[in-house]
Each structure stands twice: as structure tokens, then as C-alpha cells.
Scaffold this active site. Structure first.
Site, short mmCIF file in Angstrom:
data_model
loop_
_atom_site.label_atom_id
_atom_site.label_comp_id
_atom_site.label_asym_id
_atom_site.label_seq_id
_atom_site.Cartn_x
_atom_site.Cartn_y
_atom_site.Cartn_z
N GLU A 7 0.88 -1.14 0.08
CA GLU A 7 0.15 -0.11 -0.07
C GLU A 7 0.93 1.17 -0.09
OE1 GLU A 7 -1.79 -1.34 4.07
OE2 GLU A 7 -2.88 0.33 3.19
N ASP A 212 -10.06 -11.14 5.09
CA ASP A 212 -10.32 -12.47 5.60
C ASP A 212 -11.38 -12.52 6.63
OD1 ASP A 212 -8.73 -12.89 8.03
OD2 ASP A 212 -7.67 -11.54 6.91
#
Ligand code: SAH
Length: 270
Positions: A7, A212
Site C-alpha cells: 500500500e 479475510d
């Protein structure tokens, strides 16, 4: 501050970098991003690492706002992969100094939880929704559908932070703040960064992208998610957030100019 080097790499490309400095194995990139003086850094993982990175930002770089982005596991079943959680309340689910202090209480403070300024939470919510409304202009439908991201949403949520990567749904029950305040997302840095920012009396925001479901399959697609999805989300949401801040600053400045205008100039003639 980004919880993933991937990122940080994408956001770095948007920045006009003026300096780069490595302190304690962390590389801090200083420059400007969307018109704001910015220092960009990878948090590293876990509470100790992230709070040390935050301390350097506050102490050495004298930042006046800390924006954290990263991935997290979903605990609340309403959350799907690709949803965004803006932390409205954060706590350290593994802090337990009983019987000296109540469970979750941070020693030497009376705090069990940390809450960023609500105005910033609302601004981040607007920014994240704006980004998601145009998601397909940033990530192709093919890639989104690989991760079954169809109608991603943004919530203001309760984030539980601890030094464990959670891969077992049985662990979820034991980590809730209380019966009425259940953890919605779990990660490894947010409430530690929040603690440091509150101790330095500086505003902050913790934004998490659900990668997740904190279950047995949590690690299967994690790296692919970080490389294809969450890095784009982080960049997109951070840029939208800065635009929102910029608009607010401009509006406030205009309001001030309006309030300076003298309705009846003759009052000055006395
Ligand atoms: N790409 C790395 C994985 C890092 S995992 C690798 O494979 O080497 C650690 C990061 O994932 C932390 O930032 C943590 O906050 C976040 N995270 C995502 N899902 C999580 C979960 N289920 N439990 C705890 N942390 C999680």
C-alpha cells in the site's frame, strides 16, 4: 501509515517526495500528497512495531494527524471481503492485567477503548463511500469478482487489536469487549496506534479493509488481496479523504472571509 509495504508503494507514487530517512528499520518518505505535507511509512506488524512507528511520526516529524490504513479479518458476520471498517472504537483484545486492572484496561490509564474524533470518522466514511462508488474505475471487474467483491460497504465499527493473526472462529467469542459491544474486525496494530495518538493528544483514524474472515482460510488469498485490492483501496480512500479535508478547509476559510465582510461600512467612519 500503511500496514502493508504494497500500500505504501502505491501511495508513494502519488507523492512528491522531498526526503527519505531510515530510522530503526523504518523508512519515512516526506513530501506532499494532494497538497498536504505528508510523511509516509510502513507501520511494520504488531502492536509494539506500529506504536514505535507512530511515536517517531509524532515526536520527530511532528505530524498533526495520523491516518492508518491496512487489512483486517472480519469477526462480525455482516462483513464481507472487500468491505471497509472505519474504527469508531478500538481496544486491545489481548490486554489483560487482571487482577490489578480490569480486563482490556490499559495500565496507568483508565481507558479500555480508544475513539477517534467523530467528525473525522464521518469524513472518512464519506471518502470511503466515494471511492467504493467508483471502484470499477480503479480495479477491474475481473479482479473484483475473483475475490467475490460485488457490493462492498463501509461501516463504522469496533476494532479489536492484538498480537495474534486470528485464523480460528472459536477465538472470536473470547475477544469481545462485552456482550453488547462485540468486535467487528480484528487486526494487529490499530488500538496500539490509537493509544499513542491519544497519549500525544493528536487526532487519528484507523481504516481497515476486510481481507479475510479471521478463520481457517484467512491466509489463503491474503497476499493476492494485498497486491490487487487493498493497496488500491488504501490509495483511493486516502486521496478521497484528503480531498474531503481540503474542501472543509476551503469552506471554513470562505466562511471566515464572509464573516469578515462588513455589512455596513459606515460603522468604520466614526
Ligand atoms: N503479507 C504478509 C501478511 C501480513 S499479516 C505476509 O504474508 O508475510 C499481518 C497484517 O494483517 C497485520 O497488519 C494485521 O493487522 C492484518 N490482519 C489481516 N487479517 C488478520 C487477522 N485475521 N488477524 C489478525 N490480523 C490480521
Amino acid at each position: 501509515m500503511g500496514a502493508m509495504p504494497q500500500e505504501v508503494d502505491l501511495i508513494k507514487m502519488e507523492m512528491n517526495i522531498q526526503a527519505e530517512e531510515t530510522i530503526g528499520e523504518r523508512t519515512f518518505f516526506s513530501g506532499s500528497l494532494n497538497g498536504f505535507d505528508t510523511v509516509l511509512v510502513f507501520s511494520r506488524w504488531g502492536k509494539v512495531a506500529a506504536s514505535s512507528t507512530a511515536t517517531t511520526l509524532l515526536d520527530k516529524y511532528k505530524i498533526d494527524f495520523l491516518l492508518f490504513t491496512g487489512v483486517a479479518g472480519a469477526v462480525d458476520p455482516i462483513l464481507n471481503i472487500g468491505d471497509v471498517v472505519i474504527g469508531k472504537k478500538l481496544y486491545q483484545h489481548d490486554m489483560d492485567a487482571r487482577p490489578i486492572f480490569p480486563r482490556f484496561q490499559i495500565p496507568l490509564t483508565d481507558k479500555l477503548t480508544f475513539s477517534p474524533n467523530e467528525i473525522h470518522v464521518s469524513q472518512a466514511e464519506v471518502a470511503a463511500n466515494k471511492y467504493l462508488n467508483n471502484l470499477q474505475s480503479d480495479i477491474s471487474i475481473e479482479i473484483l469478482s475473483k475475490f467475490s467483491i460485488v457490493h462492498p460497504k463501509v461501516i463504522r465499527g469496533i476494532i479489536a487489536t492484538g498480537d495474534q493473526f486470528v485464523t480460528d472462529t472459536q477465538a472470536h467469542e473470547g475477544m469481545h469487549l462485552s456482550d453488547s459491544e462485540k468486535a467487528q474486525a480484528v487486526e494487529m496494530e490499530g488500538a496500539a496506534v490509537a493509544q499513542i495518538c491519544e497519549e500525544y493528544n493528536k487526532p487519528y483514524l484507523i481504516i481497515r479493509i476486510i481481507s479475510d474472515k479471521a478463520d481457517h482460510s484467512a491466509t489463503i488469498d491474503l497476499n493476492a488481496f494485498i497486491e490487487n485490492i487493498s493497496n488500491h483501496y488504501s490509495r483511493g480512500i486516502a486521496l478521497e479523504f484528503l480531498s474531503t479535508l481540503q474542501n472543509n478547509i476551503t469552506e471554513k476559510a470562505n466562511e471566515k472571509i464572509e464573516s469578515w465582510k462588513i455589512e455596513d461600512p459606515s460603522v468604520l467612519m466614526t
